[in-house]
Design a protein around this motif. Structure first.
Motif, short mmCIF file in Angstrom:
data_model
loop_
_atom_site.label_atom_id
_atom_site.label_comp_id
_atom_site.label_asym_id
_atom_site.label_seq_id
_atom_site.Cartn_x
_atom_site.Cartn_y
_atom_site.Cartn_z
N THR A 141 0.81 -1.23 0.00
CA THR A 141 0.00 0.00 0.00
C THR A 141 0.84 1.27 0.00
OG1 THR A 141 -0.15 0.34 2.41
CG2 THR A 141 -1.65 -1.28 1.43
N THR B 105 -6.62 4.18 1.23
CA THR B 105 -6.81 3.43 -0.01
C THR B 105 -7.87 2.37 0.19
OG1 THR B 105 -4.42 3.68 -0.36
CG2 THR B 105 -5.61 2.29 -1.89
N TYR C 286 -9.45 -1.18 -1.45
CA TYR C 286 -9.10 -2.31 -2.31
C TYR C 286 -10.30 -3.24 -2.45
CZ TYR C 286 -4.27 -0.81 -1.58
OH TYR C 286 -3.12 -0.08 -1.54
N GLN D 203 -6.71 -2.14 -6.44
CA GLN D 203 -7.00 -0.83 -5.88
C GLN D 203 -8.23 -0.23 -6.54
OE1 GLN D 203 -3.68 1.90 -5.22
NE2 GLN D 203 -4.97 3.62 -5.87
#
Length: 681
Positions: free
Chosen positions: A154, A193, A195, A202
């Motif tokens: 990440t 982020t 996912y 992503q």
């Protein structure tokens, strides 16, 4: 192994959880429900019978560092994590080990972690367990076997030398897994982020500070970065350090509004390197940011501490609920961040509804309800010299979870009463290793230090979010204590630094039960029910950020972590801990050619993160007791050459010269002699 077979299929609890609901019996999400209320509707254990609560089983881990995880329980299995991001699956009725997974985090990653090699827990979705690792990976495991399904890095590698870590728990948001990161103090740019849970692909990324290079990132936040955020920052050293703003702990998903609330952290370096002429709020530092979880698009924000100069993060636990305010029902978001104010916001719009101090506050005299901004006290930015402020950088409330009971209408907050001294570092230069916050921590004389330590305590506060005041308070002798759980049995459970798990009457704070765990507790408890039996479970093991503050926490060696699980009528016994031997060395006659005064500044820049102010931490390798103090050569072998790198003590050959290392030894020797004269063990 019957529980493994049951785990093949998604449980009713997990299906409900994906829709924003929570099973009564299970704790399948980090805060039990998406609203993160940490309220269990189970009432088999209650005020009338809690005295019958006893240990059902325990499991002892190999890890002897801080244990901060919230266990996840579903389908008869408990999933939890320990330091170094290692994951365990245990039978929730018996404690039998089903599997464990070690992501093999390199020990040098500890040099990038502000606060121990901790991990605050895993996430569970259908047949997969997700964990963020200290070195920045997000990993998906098969929940039945512990086998690796996928792993993604990440960390943003677009700028070399960024020292990212992950200590927080991932969050499940529909078909996505969302993770933030840590490292603001070391010089990074924060972001969150999302996912795809099935593939690890992503979905989106939301940056919390502007791109130092002024370019677009191809992220969902690009427009708001250009139109809203960038103008609140001035050119300066932050363009090298990244700006900070990491989302290192709390996130809350609200299915009612389909919003994900992100808590953003402190700036790096501190504000005078980010604001020209003292102007600019430095968005989104120390802010709550609401985004669309499907796309990552910005919706609204509220900044609790504009142009943060104090490490007053807004990464603390956020709770969504409905309150009646001025006769009107409001969908609200509640937070007690580090800065000492309890905030109630309209969670649909971000409108500030109230902001009231829940702890002593001297950096500000209040919050302007028209603008939502704090009213700063004189010298709050320590622009005219050292400022002694409350709260200090550890905050009035940190990552330890609070909880909310819809029965009592109260929020149960683990409060930290701890001030701090702030001063600008006139010689700041960014370094490749260590913190880059550009402040100096003043060293206090022993008499003043004793008074500060005496005033550094903790509380459990039952806070009325409508009235904006405490309904009752429990005093703790130490500032660092565990998170809270509240149940429909009108009980609040909290562990403390002294090593006791305690149950309090949720209506008045009366202590009604206690268990001696044998070592300090900082993690929050959970509750679940199997075959009609209610359980209380908690991770025990002292460490983390607070343990680096010497003499204001219990002085104890590291002990192996344990998972303790209780039920009514439980008769199990956990063996007593066998503390490792620890004795201070005799420093009589040991000399140094270094300069202790210069060593103080070097120590604070390089060593205090792990070994504490005034070289006084016994928990995490108390340097006053180190055998390496005996000679310059031994000291250099550890500090410069890396003789203990396998233990997480990295080499500082690229940061310190041998002369600077010897100055640090002289400084530590000075404290060792003072300690020896006082007869401290």
């Amino acid at each position: 192994m019957k529980k493994l077979a049951a785990a093949v299929l998604a449980s009713t609890a997990l299906i409900l959880a994906s829709c924003g609901q929570a099973s009564t019996d299970e704790w399948a999400l980090h805060g039990r429900d998406h609203q993160e209320q940490r309220y269990s509707p189970l009432d088999q254990i209650n005020r009338e019978n809690v005295a019958q609560l006893g240990l059902a089983w325990h499991y002892q881990f190999e890890s002897d560092r801080g244990q901060e995880a919230t266990p996840i329980q579903a389908d008869g299995v408990i999933y939890t994590s320990v330091a170094w991001s290692v994951v365990y699956a245990l039978d929730a009725e018996t404690g039998e080990l089903l599997w464990s997974y070690d992501p093999q985090v390199p020990r040098e990653a500890l040099a990038d972690a502000c606060c121990d090699a901790v991990n605050r827990g895993v996430a569970l979705r259908r047949d997969r367990v997700f964990v963020g690792t200290l070195d920045g990976r997000l990993i998906a495991l098969n929940s039945r076997t512990g086998e690796l399904v996928w792993s993604v890095d990440t960390v943003d590698h677009s700028v070399p030398g960024r020292h990212y870590t992950i200590t927080g728990a991932p969050r499940v948001v529909k078909d996505k897994i969302v993770i933030g990161n840590a490292g603001a103090e070391f010089g990074v740019r924060g972001y969150v982020t999302a996912y795809d849970a099935a593939s690890g692909e992503q979905a989106w990324r939301f940056y919390l500070t502007p791109n130092p290079e002024g370019r677009a990132d191809g992220a969902a936040s690009d427009d708001v970065m250009r139109d809203v955020v960038q103008q609140t920052w001035s050119p300066g050293e932050w363009t090298i350090s990244g700006g900070g703003g990491t989302a290192w702990d709390s996130m809350t998903y609200d299915p009612d509004t389909n919003l994900l609330f992100i808590g953003a952290g402190n700036g790096s370096p501190f504000d005078f390197y980010r604001r020209s002429g003292g102007q600019g709020d430095n968005l989104f530092l120390s802010s709550i940011v609401a985004v669309n979880p499907d796309t990552g698009a910005y919706v609204w924000h509220y900044q609790t501490s504009p142009s943060d100069s104090w490490d007053y993060t807004a990464t603390q636990h956020m709770i969504a609920t409905r309150l009646t305010i001025n006769g009107q029902e409001r969908d609200v978001l509640m937070q007690a961040p580090k800065n000492g104010y309890f905030y109630v916001l309209d969670r649909r719009t971000g409108e500030l509804l109230s902001a009231t101090p829940y702890a002593p506050v001297t950096w500000s005299t209040g919050v302007d309800m028209e603008t939502g901004r704090p009213i700063l006290a004189e010298n709050a930015h320590y622009q005219t010299g050292t400022a002694l402020l409350q709260p200090g950088p550890f905050g009035a409330h940190s990552w330890q979870a609070m909880s909310f009971s819809p029965r009592t209408g109260l929020v149960y907050i683990p409060v930290q009463l701890m001030g701090g001294g702030y001063a600008r570092d006139p010689n700041f230069q960014r370094r490749p290793v260590g913190q880059n916050v550009a402040i100096q921590l003043p060293e206090f004389p022993q008499d003043q230090l004793a008074a500060i330590r005496a005033a550094t305590t903790g509380q459990l506060v039952a806070w009325d979010p409508v009235a904006g005041r405490a309904r009752w308070t429990v005093e703790h002798p130490y500032f660092l204590n565990g998170g809270t759980l509240v149940t429909a049995g009108d009980l609040v459970f909290q562990g403390n630094a002294e090593g006791h798990l305690v149950a309090y009457d949720a209506t008045n704070g009366e202590q009604v039960w206690s268990y001696d765990a044998g070592t300090g507790i900082i993690a929050p408890p959970i509750s679940y029910r199997i075959n009609g039996q209610q359980y209380i479970a908690i991770m025990v093991g002292f460490g983390g950020a607070g343990a680096i503050v010497g003499r204001v926490v219990p002085d104890r060696p590291r002990m192996p972590g344990r998972l303790l699980v209780f039920r009514l009528g439980g008769t199990a016994e956990a063996p007593a801990y066998d503390p490792p031997p620890s004795a201070p060395i005799d420093v009589t006659g040991i000399t140094s050619r270094g300069n202790a005064d210069l060593g103080m500044a070097e120590y604070n820049r390089t060593c205090a993160t792990c070994h504490g102010g005034n070289a006084s931490v016994a928990y995490n390798a108390d340097l006053r007791r180190s055998g390496a103090l005996r000679s310059e050569e031994l000291w250099r072998s550890v500090v410069i050459d890396g003789a203990l790198e396998d233990n997480g003590m990295i080499a500082f050959r690229d940061v310190l010269t041998p002369r600077e290392a010897e100055n640090i030894r002289a400084y530590v020797l000075r404290h060792a002699r003072q300690s020896q004269r006082r007869g401290e063990e």
